[in-house]
Design an enzyme around this catalytic site. Structure first.
Site, short mmCIF file in Angstrom:
data_model
loop_
_atom_site.label_atom_id
_atom_site.label_comp_id
_atom_site.label_asym_id
_atom_site.label_seq_id
_atom_site.Cartn_x
_atom_site.Cartn_y
_atom_site.Cartn_z
N GLU A 66 0.83 -1.20 0.00
CA GLU A 66 0.00 0.00 0.00
C GLU A 66 0.87 1.25 0.00
O GLU A 66 0.75 2.12 -0.87
CB GLU A 66 -0.90 -0.01 1.23
CG GLU A 66 -1.71 1.26 1.46
CD GLU A 66 -2.29 1.31 2.86
OE1 GLU A 66 -3.48 1.03 2.99
OE2 GLU A 66 -1.53 1.62 3.82
N ASP A 263 -9.93 1.99 6.32
CA ASP A 263 -9.90 1.74 4.88
C ASP A 263 -11.00 2.52 4.16
O ASP A 263 -10.79 3.05 3.07
CB ASP A 263 -10.11 0.25 4.58
CG ASP A 263 -8.82 -0.54 4.56
OD1 ASP A 263 -7.81 -0.05 5.12
OD2 ASP A 263 -8.82 -1.66 4.00
#
Length: 381
Positions: A66, A263
């Site tokens: 990420e 998220d």
């Protein structure tokens, strides 16, 4: 496939609201410097030797696909090729898996010395790697080997779709039937913040020719999925969802993931960028306005809580309140009305985050800063 028209103009929302261009440019430069070359209390980009560097997840003290893919995207958007190549070299040296069923994917977490913490991938890393590499090819041209950016992007996307076609070769990252991205390859649910239809639209132009129809359909499928995943009143979505949009909580974890939590904050920012680039779904603007209304009018600007997607408050505080402020502001690329300006001005007056949780907040902060200044752009091949 329908023809794709690339944007020729990128809104500078800050300038529209009266901020001076010199001040906007200085904010972007200072943000890059703080994240990449600030003091130890603020930066999280770390060179490790000639031509190698990593982005640290400061909250978990590891290196994640990420963060590495985010760092690469930030570098290509701000024209920092040396840092881009250093991150990509670290990724290929330490994270790329060459053996086993996940060969061709990237280990989603490593220690700062490169030791893998996992032998599986996280699909959001792969999709960001591919897009950043395509943009690098468009902005800087391609070199050889791993620096043949476009070839590497196509290789990643080929693996994402075609793993598992032969026995023992792992599993694909997108469901081949519904065209939706998975949370991880082994599961049958998704993460709404992984859905990047604006990226898939570009993949439908630049990926392997045989796969381009799949990516065009994936863009349509993700836009339709997000209608189901976002609450019709608040605009909020959960961290994890079933393919029908129902919030999903994994039973093997202590922490709930069927809430508006870490998220999930990215989802509205992704939709706003899709809307700004392609304008393919007017509903995205409506949903952005719903979410901003929830935060500005129902919550009166509060961004440090935890909520069910219908807006029901829960005990506890958000781990990443600055990320909420940033993504609420980026939603203004799609939203109109008075709350759009309120969210952007609130973000402008918010500093970068300090402390151990700064990595995630400040990545989303920088993305919002670039998007709202018209500097999060497509770099075509």
């Amino acid at each position: 496939m329908a023809a794709v028209t690339l944007p020729t103009h990128y809104r500078n929302v800050f300038a529209e609201l009266g901020y001076a261009q010199a001040e906007i440019d200085a904010r972007i430069e200072n943000t890059f410097h703080t994240i990449f070359y600030g003091d130890e209390a603020h930066r999280f980009y770390h060179p490790t030797g000639p031509g190698l560097a990593y982005i640290e997840d400061t909250g978990n003290h590891d290196v994640r696909t990420e963060g590495m893919s985010y760092g690469m995207m930030l570098c290509v958007q701000t024209d920092h090729k040396a840092e881009f190549d250093a991150l990509w070299s670290w990724v290929m040296h330490y994270m790329y898996m060459q053996d086993g069923p996940n060969a061709g994917y990237f280990a989603w977490s490593c220690q700062p010395d490169g030791t893998p913490n996992a032998n599986g991938p996280a699909p959001d890393g792969e999709e960001y790697f591919a897009m950043a590499l395509f943009f690098a090819a468009g902005r800087w041209g391609c070199g050889s080997g791993i620096y043949d950016y476009a070839a590497m992007a196509r290789r990643i996307l080929h693996s994402c779709l075609h793993k598992g076609e032969k026995p023992g070769t792992g599993r694909p990252m997108w469901d081949p039937e519904n065209h939706l991205i998975k949370f991880i390859t082994e599961c049958d649910f998704t993460d709404p913040s992984y859905h990047l239809p604006h990226f898939y639209t570009l993949f439908s132009l630049w990926a392997d020719e045989a796969d381009r129809p799949f990516w065009a359909q994936a863009a349509r499928a993700s836009r339709a999925f997000l209608h189901k995943a976002c609450h019709p009143v608040t605009g909020l979505c959960a961290e994890y969802s079933l393919y029908d949009g129902t919030p999903h909580n994994r039973s093997d974890r202590d922490q709930r993931h069927d809430l508006y939590y870490s998220d999930a904050y990215r989802t509205i920012a992704n939709m706003a960028l899709d809307y700004a680039w392609f304008g393919a779904d007017p509903w995205q603007a409506e949903n952005a306005e719903r979410l901003q209304k929830f935060f500005c009018e129902t919550l009166c600007g509060r961004t440090n809580g935890i909520w069910e997607i219908d807006g029901t408050p829960l005990p506890g505080e958000a781990l990443h309140p600055v990320a909420i402020t940033a993504t609420n502001a980026q939603a203004s690329l799609a939203a109109g009305g008075p709350n759009a300006e309120v969210c952007v001005r609130r973000f402008w007056n918010t500093p970068l985050r300090d402390g151990p949780r700064r990595y995630y907040d400040n990545c989303l902060y920088f993305f919002a800063l670039l998007a709202l200044s018209g500097r999060y752009r497509i770099w075509p091949l």
